[in-house]
Enzyme design. Structure first.
Site, PDB file in Angstrom:
ATOM      1  N   CYS A 169     -37.763   1.177 -43.368  1.00  0.00           N
ATOM      2  CA  CYS A 169     -37.554   2.017 -44.551  1.00  0.00           C
ATOM      3  C   CYS A 169     -37.688   1.261 -45.870  1.00  0.00           C
ATOM      4  O   CYS A 169     -37.783   1.884 -46.931  1.00  0.00           O
ATOM      5  CB  CYS A 169     -36.176   2.671 -44.476  1.00  0.00           C
ATOM      6  SG  CYS A 169     -35.952   3.740 -43.035  1.00  0.00           S
ATOM      7  N   HIS A 248     -33.668 -10.891 -46.450  1.00  0.00           N
ATOM      8  CA  HIS A 248     -34.030 -10.736 -45.040  1.00  0.00           C
ATOM      9  C   HIS A 248     -33.018 -11.475 -44.161  1.00  0.00           C
ATOM     10  O   HIS A 248     -32.851 -12.685 -44.279  1.00  0.00           O
ATOM     11  CB  HIS A 248     -35.437 -11.310 -44.803  1.00  0.00           C
ATOM     12  CG  HIS A 248     -36.120 -10.753 -43.584  1.00  0.00           C
ATOM     13  ND1 HIS A 248     -35.530 -10.738 -42.348  1.00  0.00           N
ATOM     14  CD2 HIS A 248     -37.348 -10.194 -43.425  1.00  0.00           C
ATOM     15  CE1 HIS A 248     -36.362 -10.198 -41.476  1.00  0.00           C
ATOM     16  NE2 HIS A 248     -37.468  -9.856 -42.108  1.00  0.00           N
ATOM     17  N   HIS A 338     -30.222   4.598 -64.303  1.00  0.00           N
ATOM     18  CA  HIS A 338     -30.435   5.508 -63.177  1.00  0.00           C
ATOM     19  C   HIS A 338     -30.456   4.714 -61.875  1.00  0.00           C
ATOM     20  O   HIS A 338     -30.946   3.583 -61.835  1.00  0.00           O
ATOM     21  CB  HIS A 338     -31.757   6.273 -63.332  1.00  0.00           C
ATOM     22  CG  HIS A 338     -31.924   6.914 -64.677  1.00  0.00           C
ATOM     23  ND1 HIS A 338     -31.288   8.085 -65.022  1.00  0.00           N
ATOM     24  CD2 HIS A 338     -32.657   6.533 -65.761  1.00  0.00           C
ATOM     25  CE1 HIS A 338     -31.620   8.406 -66.263  1.00  0.00           C
ATOM     26  NE2 HIS A 338     -32.449   7.485 -66.728  1.00  0.00           N
ATOM     27  N   HIS A 342     -31.691   4.625 -51.357  1.00  0.00           N
ATOM     28  CA  HIS A 342     -32.339   4.955 -50.089  1.00  0.00           C
ATOM     29  C   HIS A 342     -31.565   6.070 -49.383  1.00  0.00           C
ATOM     30  O   HIS A 342     -30.341   6.016 -49.265  1.00  0.00           O
ATOM     31  CB  HIS A 342     -32.389   3.705 -49.210  1.00  0.00           C
ATOM     32  CG  HIS A 342     -32.853   3.975 -47.809  1.00  0.00           C
ATOM     33  ND1 HIS A 342     -34.043   4.597 -47.541  1.00  0.00           N
ATOM     34  CD2 HIS A 342     -32.279   3.700 -46.605  1.00  0.00           C
ATOM     35  CE1 HIS A 342     -34.196   4.701 -46.232  1.00  0.00           C
ATOM     36  NE2 HIS A 342     -33.140   4.175 -45.641  1.00  0.00           N
ATOM     37  N   HIS A 371     -30.980  16.180 -48.566  1.00  0.00           N
ATOM     38  CA  HIS A 371     -30.777  17.577 -48.188  1.00  0.00           C
ATOM     39  C   HIS A 371     -32.111  18.326 -48.075  1.00  0.00           C
ATOM     40  O   HIS A 371     -32.307  19.101 -47.123  1.00  0.00           O
ATOM     41  CB  HIS A 371     -29.892  18.254 -49.244  1.00  0.00           C
ATOM     42  CG  HIS A 371     -29.674  19.715 -48.999  1.00  0.00           C
ATOM     43  ND1 HIS A 371     -28.823  20.185 -48.027  1.00  0.00           N
ATOM     44  CD2 HIS A 371     -30.215  20.822 -49.602  1.00  0.00           C
ATOM     45  CE1 HIS A 371     -28.828  21.519 -48.037  1.00  0.00           C
ATOM     46  NE2 HIS A 371     -29.668  21.927 -48.987  1.00  0.00           N
ATOM     47  N   ASN A 375     -34.608  11.955 -44.390  1.00  0.00           N
ATOM     48  CA  ASN A 375     -34.949  10.533 -44.514  1.00  0.00           C
ATOM     49  C   ASN A 375     -36.428  10.378 -44.150  1.00  0.00           C
ATOM     50  O   ASN A 375     -36.787  10.403 -42.976  1.00  0.00           O
ATOM     51  CB  ASN A 375     -34.066   9.697 -43.592  1.00  0.00           C
ATOM     52  CG  ASN A 375     -34.358   8.206 -43.688  1.00  0.00           C
ATOM     53  OD1 ASN A 375     -35.279   7.787 -44.374  1.00  0.00           O
ATOM     54  ND2 ASN A 375     -33.577   7.401 -42.997  1.00  0.00           N
TER      55      ASN A 375
END
Length: 464
Positions: A169, A248, A338, A342, A371, A375
């Protein structure tokens, strides 16, 4: 003599000025801007409503009552609504035996829609693209997906292509980082980044709970964007990249194994989400913030936090730990306007919001994206961005913070500066009646329709 002395005196100054001009010129060409982006919105016949989701679940003969109860709880608490989109083969009832052609078709639908619209709106020709980066984590085809795009849009023979897989992702920020590094060595470049995920070959049809969960969260989506370092296009750009940090934790076995594409005991392919995922994500998140916070926050906020932390430690050493139990928190809003979070799930959004001390207004774009679209893996960040733009929140000079998590385990974040006031023209959220968001309730209809499963016992369930 005076003339010679003047030349001798001025030469070093002139040389230093030349070095300064060259440095500033190089820095000017190394900046990374987003010229425009296009989100993908599938057709309405691909919506996974409560009814269609129930049909998919009932078709899976490997599920029992306990799995039904688990799925009901997972779906209801996921934060996903009734208008998210699934891959085509699910609606055709072929989720147990998808083909390679199904997977490639899913990707080509996204490419044709998003890339085509992006070229049309910007007026950029495919032959003008110098760099192409495609990130799709769970599909590796031959020829590569990037090669398919080059062929479809007849791009130049010398276009530099990169095909990233397995990044999860957080892959879109990895792609942005790759483009940024190319821009450091090449002037006047146009780069295209295409970010998506292929669900077709990874829709799980078994009964392993850690793998069923991905069916509840992941949905179809994608985004194409054009980036540039051309000074002549700055006035047309939307965002300027200020900072990007990648963390990582792949060297730690627990972090490496918490998100894994694998097979269950019966050889069914799926995506495993381990119980250690929340703890792993928290550790990666904290480490990432430690590196990026000093680069994006004003000195006064860093100084305030350092003073309070030192004072707390001093007081605790003298009076005991109970004398100052609450840790001081950094106010990230001092340097950020802002927050683009994720959409890994409702729990992920809430956890990040709590860590950064964000309000419901701050996390509204992420919750509404979850919503409405679910994802969508690496492309989910750009749907969150699209919501902000459609709501006309983004004004010139605003700072926007993006953060994403991905398998490996990775946490990547970056800060963008808004180059001009954005009105949301050409944004897919406009087609979703953005004025109706946020809705009055985010309740999932699954509980109303299938809540009776919670009250059933094994004997009754088998009879039904």
């Amino acid at each position: 003599m005076d003339y010679v002395l003047t030349i001798v005196f001025c030469l070093p100054i002139f040389y230093l000025l030349c070095i300064l001009v060259k440095f500033l010129e190089n820095k000017r060409h190394q900046s990374c801007y987003i010229l425009d982006y296009q989100l993908y919105k599938p057709s309405d016949d691909r919506k996974l409503s409560t009814e269609s989701s129930g049909d998919v679940i009932r078709r899976n003969k490997n599920l029992g009552l306990n799995e039904y109860k688990f799925l009901l709880k997972a779906i209801v608490s996921s934060g996903i609504g009734e208008e998210t989109y699934g891959p085509k083969m699910v609606f055709e009832g072929r989720e147990e035996n998808p083909t390679l052609d199904d997977a490639v078709t899913e990707m080509e639908e996204i490419f044709d829609d998003s890339i085509g619209k992006l070229f049309d709106r910007t007026g950029i020709r495919p032959s003008s693209i110098d760099v192409l980066v495609v990130n799709v984590s769970m599909l590796a085809s031959m020829p590569s997906l990037s090669a398919r795009i080059v062929n479809r849009y007849r791009m130049r023979e010398d276009v530099k292509t990169f095909n990233l897989s397995g990044m999860g992702c957080s892959a879109s920020l990895v792609s942005i980082d790759l483009v940024r590094n190319v821009f450091k060595s090449k002037r006047n470049q146009l780069a295209m980044v295409v970010t998506s995920e292929c669900l077709t070959p990874n829709w799980y049809s078994g009964n392993d709970r850690s793998m069923i969960l991905s069916n509840c969260l992941f949905r179809s989506g994608g985004c194409a964007m054009i980036l540039t370092n051309k000074p002549s296009l700055v006035h047309r750009s939307m965002f300027k990249l200020k900072v990007l940090v990648r963390t990582h934790h792949g060297s730690k076995d627990e972090a490496y194994g918490c998100c894994l594409q694998t097979e269950d005991d019966h050889g069914r392919v799926g995506f495993h989400l381990g119980k250690s995922l929340p703890k792993t994500a928290t550790r990666a998140f904290v480490d990432n913030l430690k590196h990026i916070a000093p680069k994006i926050l004003p000195m006064r906020e860093l100084f305030r936090f350092a003073v309070l932390s030192f004072a707390r430690k001093t007081v605790q050493n003298v009076l005991g730990k109970s004398s100052w139990p609450t840790r001081p928190m950094i106010n990230f809003k001092t340097g950020i306007d802002h927050f683009c979070l994720h959409t890994g799930g409702k729990a992920v959004i809430d956890a990040v919001a709590q860590s950064l001390n964000l309000t419901q207004f701050d996390i509204e774009p992420a919750r509404m994206t979850l919503h409405r679209f679910g994802n969508t893996s690496a492309s989910s960040l750009w749907y969150v961005l699209g919501y902000m733009e459609a709501k006309k929140r983004l004004k010139k000079g605003d700072k926007m913070f993006m953060i994403s998590f991905g398998a490996g385990f990775k946490c990547n974040s970056c800060l963008w500066e808004v180059v001009r006031d954005l009105e949301g023209s050409g944004n897919v959220w406009k087609e979703c009646n953005i004025e109706n968001y946020p809705p009055k309730t985010l309740e999932n209809a699954f509980m109303a329709k299938y809540g009776w499963i919670q009250d059933e016992d094994i004997a009754t369930f088998k009879f039904l």
